[in-house]
Design an enzyme around this catalytic site. Structure first.
Site, PDB file in Angstrom:
ATOM      1  N   GLU A 264       0.843  -1.196   0.000  1.00 24.31           N
ATOM      2  CA  GLU A 264       0.000   0.000   0.000  1.00 24.31           C
ATOM      3  C   GLU A 264       0.879   1.246   0.000  1.00 24.31           C
ATOM      4  O   GLU A 264       1.876   1.338   0.730  1.00 24.31           O
ATOM      5  CB  GLU A 264      -0.895  -0.012   1.250  1.00 24.31           C
ATOM      6  CG  GLU A 264      -1.807   1.194   1.371  1.00 24.31           C
ATOM      7  CD  GLU A 264      -2.609   1.181   2.660  1.00 24.31           C
ATOM      8  OE1 GLU A 264      -3.679   1.827   2.692  1.00 24.31           O
ATOM      9  OE2 GLU A 264      -2.178   0.538   3.639  1.00 24.31           O
ATOM     10  N   LYS A 339     -10.175   1.020  -1.577  1.00 23.06           N
ATOM     11  CA  LYS A 339     -10.232   0.756  -0.144  1.00 23.06           C
ATOM     12  C   LYS A 339     -11.597   1.212   0.360  1.00 23.06           C
ATOM     13  O   LYS A 339     -12.033   2.336   0.089  1.00 23.06           O
ATOM     14  CB  LYS A 339      -9.107   1.498   0.570  1.00 23.06           C
ATOM     15  CG  LYS A 339      -8.906   1.100   2.022  1.00 23.06           C
ATOM     16  CD  LYS A 339      -7.634   1.756   2.569  1.00 23.06           C
ATOM     17  CE  LYS A 339      -7.306   1.289   3.979  1.00 23.06           C
ATOM     18  NZ  LYS A 339      -6.034   1.880   4.459  1.00 23.06           N
ATOM     19  N   CYS A 373      -5.149  -3.185   3.309  1.00 18.31           N
ATOM     20  CA  CYS A 373      -4.775  -2.945   4.705  1.00 18.31           C
ATOM     21  C   CYS A 373      -5.965  -3.045   5.672  1.00 18.31           C
ATOM     22  O   CYS A 373      -6.413  -4.138   5.999  1.00 18.31           O
ATOM     23  CB  CYS A 373      -4.082  -1.593   4.807  1.00 18.31           C
ATOM     24  SG  CYS A 373      -3.145  -1.356   6.351  1.00 18.31           S
TER      25      CYS A 373
END
Length: 509
Positions: A264, A339, A373
């Site tokens: 990321e 995300k 993440c």
């Protein structure tokens, strides 16, 4: 009966076994006509030798499994036993068939209780896999039905056996061996008085079956993943960073990897090229470089013949900023995953907004998902992807401290176990005081597997040295994922209580 000196041998049936086979079948099938004629067995052995399985105790034949090759489309539909047999009592084997049909499995009465029937069924399943056939079909007698026929219809009887309220020596055994009842067959074997002519059409599906296709278009079951544990370093230009990216892609490709994975915000050092007084403006400057970096990496995917998970990069869409990971396929196509859950830091300092779509992506090396993440810490997302038959979950991450890293790691490992898939986490390391938000990094990139006998005892396929720039490789067997989802020690996906709870993506309506 005790068998202290038992010596079991499993092999294919031979012509010389017929005399013992005749005695065994006459004893077990005394109520439905006894043994097959000798020429029937000899022809079956000649036509399909690998499908005829015998168990012997020393020289004594104590069990057999007779099998024939058939067309799935024909025999997965209503039929009777005579459809398998010609007028001369010859069993009709179809060498071009895409399924096998279980004719008989029988064990000598003195040897029952040793689970030899299960051994025969397992041998049949292995044969089905080896021959790459679609399924095992069988017409199963229900010999205890006559005891309940006054009060239960055949369908009601089957349901009671399925719920274990009634025991049937054949149907209960078949259900315990992963066969499913597909339909009721009437007049299957009219002379079977105990079953009153009824039978169940049973099916065991070969989850590893691959339809015939050209080699060039076939999907591999063995997949190699290469992940870059990226060192955050000062750069003077976009070209310098991309030169480093190409170096790693080249190195990973030299090891014939199918996927390359980056962390990321691996390109965050480029924020050092602009004024960082305002962090919101610095991340928006980084977003102006995303098209250039994505296009370059797509070209790398094609020229190096590898699928690239590009870590993640900021993307401006109108007035809104998103954190986006790209899948650059080696055929030149590009897909994206935004995300969905934004951390307090991203929301506060960079004003990033969460996406609202979640996809499983088809590749030439499996079906993959991407959770960036923080997203892996929300178990609902991985479960939705698993319901769409995801094989590998990629998790590019960026964490500064060990406790932050461990949140990602432990949640990722849980996702691998509960969704019976591989999970690849890939992070960045090193210190870069000259760029705000990049002063410290902590990572140990890893590949996790389900926790079962087919995988490492700790469910860790591979992992890097913490906080060291390096490449990690891992070989993933996708066929093991398919097997564990159906035949594992536990089967998390199959065993969910969908009668009590369900998970639904609201965008689906």
């Amino acid at each position: 009966m005790q068998h202290d000196d038992m010596h079991l041998i499993v092999r294919n049936l031979e012509h010389s076994d017929y005399l013992q086979l005749e005695i065994l079948m006459d004893r077990v099938y005394n109520d439905i006509g006894g043994s097959w004629p000798e020429h029937t067995i000899h022809k079956l052995i000649d036509d399909f030798p690998e499908g005829q399985i015998a168990i012997l105790d020393g020289e004594q034949l104590i069990g057999i499994a007779l099998t024939v090759q058939v067309s799935y489309d024909r025999f997965s539909n209503p039929h009777n036993y005579d459809d398998l047999i010609s007028k001369r009592m010859t069993i009709l084997n179809n060498p071009e068939g895409d399924a096998i049909y279980g004719l008989d499995v029988l064990i000598h009465p003195d040897y029952r209780g040793y689970r030899l029937g299960r051994r025969m069924y397992d041998a049949r399943k292995e044969l089905c896999r080896q021959l790459n056939l679609r399924a095992i079909l069988a017409g199963g007698r229900i010999p205890n039905y006559h005891e309940h026929s006054d009060e239960l219809s055949p369908s009601e009887y089957i349901n009671r056996v399925r719920s274990r309220e009634i025991y049937d020596p054949i149907l209960s055994f078949q259900l315990a061996n992963d066969f499913e009842v597909k339909r009721l067959l009437g007049l299957y074997l009219p002379e079977d008085d105990k079953s009153q002519g009824y039978a169940t059409l049973l099916e065991w599906s070969n989850i590893l079956f691959e339809p015939s296709t050209s080699v060039i278009n076939s999907r591999p079951t063995q997949v190699r993943v290469g992940a870059v544990q990226w060192q955050m370093r000062k750069v003077s230009s976009v070209e310098e960073l991309l030169e480093q990216v190409e170096y790693f892609i080249d190195a990973i490709t030299n090891y014939q990897s199918d996927f390359a994975v980056l962390p990321e915000f691996f390109n965050a050092p480029l924020m050092g090229l602009t004024d960082q007084t305002n962090q919101t403006e610095a991340i928006r400057f980084l977003a102006t470089l995303t098209d250039q970096i994505r296009n370059y990496m797509s070209n790398l995917a094609v020229s190096y013949n590898i699928n690239i998970i590009t870590g993640s990069m900021p993307v401006m869409e109108g007035e809104h900023l998103y954190n986006v990971s790209y899948l650059c396929r080696r055929d030149g196509t590009v897909a994206e995953q935004r995300k969905l859950h934004i951390t307090p830091h991203e929301r506060r300092d960079w004003v990033i907004r969460g996406g609202d779509e979640l996809e499983v992506f088809e590749t030439d090396a499996g079906r993959v998902g991407i959770l960036i993440c923080y997203d892996v810490e929300f178990p609902e997302l991985a479960r939705i992807l698993a319901d769409k038959d995801m094989d590998i979950l990629f998790v590019p991450f960026w964490t500064d401290t060990k406790n932050g890293y461990l949140r990602v790691r432990h949640c990722a490992q849980a996702r691998a176990i509960e969704n019976e898939c591989y999970v690849v986490i890939c992070g960045s390391v090193g210190n870069l005081p000259s760029v705000k938000s990049l002063d410290v990094q902590y990572a140990q990139s890893s590949v996790f597997s389900p926790s079962d006998f087919a995988f490492p005892h700790d469910a860790i396929m591979s992992e890097t040295t913490p906080n060291t720039e390096m490449i990690m490789f891992s070989d993933l067997d996708l066929s093991r994922i398919r097997v564990i989802r159906n035949e594992g020690s536990v089967t998390n996906l199959k065993d969910r209580r969908l009668d009590l709870y369900r998970l639904r993506w609201r965008m689906d309506g």
